[in-house]
Motif scaffolding. Sequence first.
Motif, PDB file in Angstrom:
ATOM      1  N   MET A 207     -13.840 -32.564  26.881  1.00 12.84           N
ATOM      2  CA  MET A 207     -13.374 -32.891  28.239  1.00 12.84           C
ATOM      3  C   MET A 207     -11.935 -33.410  28.206  1.00 12.84           C
ATOM      4  N   VAL A 208     -11.621 -34.198  27.171  1.00 13.45           N
ATOM      5  CA  VAL A 208     -10.239 -34.692  27.025  1.00 13.45           C
ATOM      6  C   VAL A 208      -9.293 -33.499  26.841  1.00 13.45           C
ATOM      7  N   ALA A 209      -9.702 -32.550  25.982  1.00 15.15           N
ATOM      8  CA  ALA A 209      -8.847 -31.374  25.723  1.00 15.15           C
ATOM      9  C   ALA A 209      -8.692 -30.538  26.991  1.00 15.15           C
ATOM     10  N   PHE A 210      -9.788 -30.340  27.733  1.00 14.75           N
ATOM     11  CA  PHE A 210      -9.709 -29.532  28.961  1.00 14.75           C
ATOM     12  C   PHE A 210      -8.865 -30.249  30.021  1.00 14.75           C
ATOM     13  N   GLY A 211      -9.033 -31.566  30.115  1.00 14.48           N
ATOM     14  CA  GLY A 211      -8.240 -32.347  31.070  1.00 14.48           C
ATOM     15  C   GLY A 211      -6.765 -32.249  30.736  1.00 14.48           C
ATOM     16  N   ALA A 212      -6.433 -32.381  29.446  1.00  8.28           N
ATOM     17  CA  ALA A 212      -5.027 -32.277  29.018  1.00  8.28           C
ATOM     18  C   ALA A 212      -4.494 -30.871  29.300  1.00  8.28           C
ATOM     19  N   GLY A 213      -5.335 -29.880  29.036  1.00  3.32           N
ATOM     20  CA  GLY A 213      -4.918 -28.487  29.313  1.00  3.32           C
ATOM     21  C   GLY A 213      -4.664 -28.275  30.792  1.00  3.32           C
ATOM     22  N   PHE A 214      -5.540 -28.838  31.626  1.00  2.01           N
ATOM     23  CA  PHE A 214      -5.366 -28.699  33.078  1.00  2.01           C
ATOM     24  C   PHE A 214      -4.084 -29.397  33.525  1.00  2.01           C
ATOM     25  N   GLY A 215      -3.886 -30.629  33.024  1.00  2.33           N
ATOM     26  CA  GLY A 215      -2.680 -31.381  33.379  1.00  2.33           C
ATOM     27  C   GLY A 215      -1.421 -30.624  33.009  1.00  2.33           C
ATOM     28  N   ASN A 216      -1.408 -30.056  31.813  1.00  2.00           N
ATOM     29  CA  ASN A 216      -0.236 -29.278  31.370  1.00  2.00           C
ATOM     30  C   ASN A 216      -0.027 -28.047  32.241  1.00  2.00           C
ATOM     31  N   THR A 217      -1.130 -27.375  32.617  1.00  3.69           N
ATOM     32  CA  THR A 217      -1.021 -26.173  33.450  1.00  3.69           C
ATOM     33  C   THR A 217      -0.425 -26.518  34.808  1.00  3.69           C
ATOM     34  N   VAL A 218      -0.936 -27.619  35.403  1.00  8.84           N
ATOM     35  CA  VAL A 218      -0.416 -28.042  36.708  1.00  8.84           C
ATOM     36  C   VAL A 218       1.080 -28.308  36.608  1.00  8.84           C
ATOM     37  N   MET A 219       1.481 -29.047  35.567  1.00 12.82           N
ATOM     38  CA  MET A 219       2.901 -29.398  35.450  1.00 12.82           C
ATOM     39  C   MET A 219       3.761 -28.160  35.192  1.00 12.82           C
ATOM     40  N   ALA A 220       3.217 -27.191  34.463  1.00 13.46           N
ATOM     41  CA  ALA A 220       3.977 -25.952  34.214  1.00 13.46           C
ATOM     42  C   ALA A 220       4.200 -25.200  35.519  1.00 13.46           C
ATOM     43  N   ARG A 221       3.149 -25.165  36.373  1.00  8.54           N
ATOM     44  CA  ARG A 221       3.280 -24.466  37.661  1.00  8.54           C
ATOM     45  C   ARG A 221       4.271 -25.202  38.559  1.00  8.54           C
ATOM     46  N   ILE A 222       4.206 -26.537  38.555  1.00  7.68           N
ATOM     47  CA  ILE A 222       5.140 -27.315  39.383  1.00  7.68           C
ATOM     48  C   ILE A 222       6.566 -27.112  38.875  1.00  7.68           C
ATOM     49  N   SER A 223       6.711 -27.005  37.570  1.00 11.08           N
ATOM     50  CA  SER A 223       8.034 -26.750  37.004  1.00 11.08           C
ATOM     51  C   SER A 223       8.586 -25.403  37.497  1.00 11.08           C
TER      52      SER A 223
END
Lengths: 250, 207
Positions: A207-223
Amino acid sequence: MPAAAATSSTIFGLSTEIIGIWVAALLTLAIYSFLYADNPVYKVAEHIFVGISAAYGAVILYYQALLPKLVKPLIIPLIDRVWHPELADATSPRYTLLVPMFLGLLIFSRFVPKYDWLSRWPIAFVMGLYAGLSIPRSVQEIILKQMHGTMLPLLPRGANGGYDFLTGFSNLLLVMGVICTLAYFYFSARHEGLLGRVSRVGVWFLMVAFGAGFGNTVMARISLLIGRVQFLLYDWLPTIGIHLGGPGMG
Amino acid sequence: MRLHIPIGLGFLAGAFMIVQFFVPHPSFEESYKALMDWTMIIGAFALVLGLQSLFRTHIDKIRRRRQGYGYSFVALISFAVMFMVGIVHGAKPGSLFDWLFMNVQVPLEATIFSLLAFFIASAAYRTFRARTPEATILLLTAVVVMLGRVPIGEFIYAQVPEATEWIMSVPTVAAKRGIMFGVALGVIATSLRILLGIERSHLGGGR
């Protein structure tokens, strides 16, 4: 990044750079119009993307695979040999390339239902090749390397020679995390008792890995969103006389 | 024969790749490079099959005058223009093909992916309700990682970027490592099944 053309030529008195900025800006706005509702302008931009992307892939594959690996070493020398036999210094064709060309052509047997089974040959060849390649590579480049990376000191020494608590805790957590995650993926026994508890901890790590992956994906899209908005504000608006300052094409 | 020849062909190709991995002889290395080139050539022919599928879908839509068939014209014309420009004028930097790539494809791709920034927010609201301990862990990690990637995270609490780095390098690595072990073992098992002819789904049905 500004979508600038590499050339500085002009068409109807307008530089290709300015035309490029306008094309990119209008397509950007067309895609963002979807935020209001699905509309024909968005659909046109979407279908342009489909056509352009497919053609881009085909052209790049032609220049990077077909042309240097088949056309130049086999097809062109063969044509030269047939139509220009007087060219004594003509490169001799690499006849071994007839094999992949033949296998490649067999793929088209799919269009003839009676002989479509022949298309299995190139598929089986490529699948067999990569299957054979992936066995030693998976062992060497994944299993052994990851095992090596997991064998960490649990009592590490810090710069002053004493026990480095944070590194030791992180290393212990990492080793435990790998074991617990592997326990979760072990399906040959019921997840009960000790295995059940360990695999539950494995789920927390996942869950930590998936949460981190989701967070990174969101930030990449916002970027990406910031990049497009910056393009519209600092590259496109100045072309119609609106200057907001900030980064531009320079 | 229709099934045994391709299985044999796949076995021979795979067996050679396993053997060449352990034989550091120049002739084996050259053969390896040649075979990899062969796969690229075969892949180029396979792309034609994929393009045929794209054309068939759109041409069928136009022929039957299905709803939105006009957009299929747009897709086909876009393809034809980009393809002809690339083949006729070349694909070098500064070419018309490069201009179309930089000013049409790159902005379209970036904008389409950036659209997800809007939709991912609503998806996150629906998904990230902390109803179970696992969902809470997922939510907290995602929030910390997102805050750690922007200046406001450091503004809220100075240690947030460091916490993000720690999450990325310790518990995330542990979980990913566990997944990678599983993937590697799965790849080996599936590859063995393909080479031995046990796995035949890639050859389609029939005899």
